[in-house]
Design a protein around this motif. Structure first.
Motif, PDB file in Angstrom:
ATOM      1  N   LEU A  11       1.728   1.930  -3.711  1.00 38.74           N
ATOM      2  CA  LEU A  11       1.555   2.490  -4.635  1.00 38.74           C
ATOM      3  C   LEU A  11       0.842   3.953  -4.763  1.00 38.74           C
ATOM      4  O   LEU A  11       0.488   3.996  -5.199  1.00 38.74           O
ATOM      5  CB  LEU A  11      -0.107   1.039  -3.800  1.00 38.74           C
ATOM      6  CG  LEU A  11      -0.138   0.284  -4.862  1.00 38.74           C
ATOM      7  CD1 LEU A  11      -1.499  -0.276  -4.184  1.00 38.74           C
ATOM      8  CD2 LEU A  11      -0.257   0.481  -5.630  1.00 38.74           C
ATOM      9  N   LEU A  12       0.465   3.863  -3.146  1.00 43.64           N
ATOM     10  CA  LEU A  12       0.765   5.393  -2.222  1.00 43.64           C
ATOM     11  C   LEU A  12       1.451   6.368  -3.087  1.00 43.64           C
ATOM     12  O   LEU A  12       0.997   7.362  -4.092  1.00 43.64           O
ATOM     13  CB  LEU A  12       0.089   5.741  -0.547  1.00 43.64           C
ATOM     14  CG  LEU A  12      -1.348   4.865  -0.634  1.00 43.64           C
ATOM     15  CD1 LEU A  12      -1.485   5.090   0.881  1.00 43.64           C
ATOM     16  CD2 LEU A  12      -2.421   5.500  -1.463  1.00 43.64           C
ATOM     17  N   PRO A  67       0.320  -0.867  -0.140  1.00 42.61           N
ATOM     18  CA  PRO A  67      -0.078   0.161   0.233  1.00 42.61           C
ATOM     19  C   PRO A  67       1.182   1.615   0.182  1.00 42.61           C
ATOM     20  O   PRO A  67       1.068   2.221  -1.029  1.00 42.61           O
ATOM     21  CB  PRO A  67      -1.065  -0.099   1.486  1.00 42.61           C
ATOM     22  CG  PRO A  67      -0.839  -1.792   1.769  1.00 42.61           C
ATOM     23  CD  PRO A  67       0.456  -2.617   1.218  1.00 42.61           C
TER      24      PRO A  67
END
Length: 193
Positions: free
Chosen positions: A76-77, A73
């Motif tokens: 991805l961010l 995550p």
């Protein structure tokens, strides 16, 4: 697959108790009730392999799972949005990568006791920068592609674009990385034991 099946069905594959020590059968040769023989305490070696695979595979999965839950995550961010979060994430990643993993694991083991589960959670945290960098790089390479721009123009939310269009690009490298991480986690676990 065979090793996972062996671990799952250990109770069906062997009738021996892996912890039962038969002092009359110390270092018994292969054959009879003990297919691979017994060890120095009279315990069945095959049963110990079958049941030991459970702990080994679960600990490797735990380390990989923790690394994925943190690194994927964040990557991805950071890759999609960039900016301050990307800078802070890179700084944190650099700090984690500068730590000597084995020394940290030995210190955690000394402080918290010889728990394989705690060690694998800490090892997963130490491995998460690898997932972060892999994911971030893959996302940065596709975030300005035409199909991502088309999804933005179509009105899709960032969450949907990341989940539907970008995560697919990242999936294959993550699977390969996970296979390598599981092997490393198994070797680190055996070194700590």
């Amino acid at each position: 697959g065979a090793v996972v099946a062996m671990a799952l069905f250990a109770g069906l594959l062997t009738k021996q108790d892996p912890g039962f020590a038969d002092v009359t059968n110390v270092l018994a040769p292969s054959g009879g009730d003990h297919v691979l023989g017994t060890d120095g305490a009279g315990r069945d070696i095959l049963a110990r392999i079958f049941y030991g695979a459970r702990v080994t595979l679960l600990s490797a999965a735990l380390a990989a799972g923790v690394a994925i839950l943190i690194g994927l995550p964040a990557g991805l961010l950071a890759g999609y949005y960039g900016g301050r979060f990307d800078g802070l994430s890179n700084w944190t990643t650099n700090i984690l990568m500068a730590l000597p993993s084995m020394i940290v694991l030995l210190a955690v083991r000394a402080a918290l006791g010889p728990s394989v589960w705690v060690a694998m959670i800490v090892f997963g945290i130490l491995l998460s920068p690898g997932y972060f960098r892999l994911t971030r790089t893959a996302v940065q390479s596709v975030r300005n592609e035409l199909y991502v721009d088309a999804a933005r123009v179509a009105g899709l939310s960032d969450v949907r674009i990341i989940g539907r269009h970008i995560l697919g690009v990242v999936r294959a490298p993550i699977i390969i990385q996970t296979a390598m991480v599981c092997g490393i986690a198994i070797s680190i676990q055996s070194a700590l034991e």
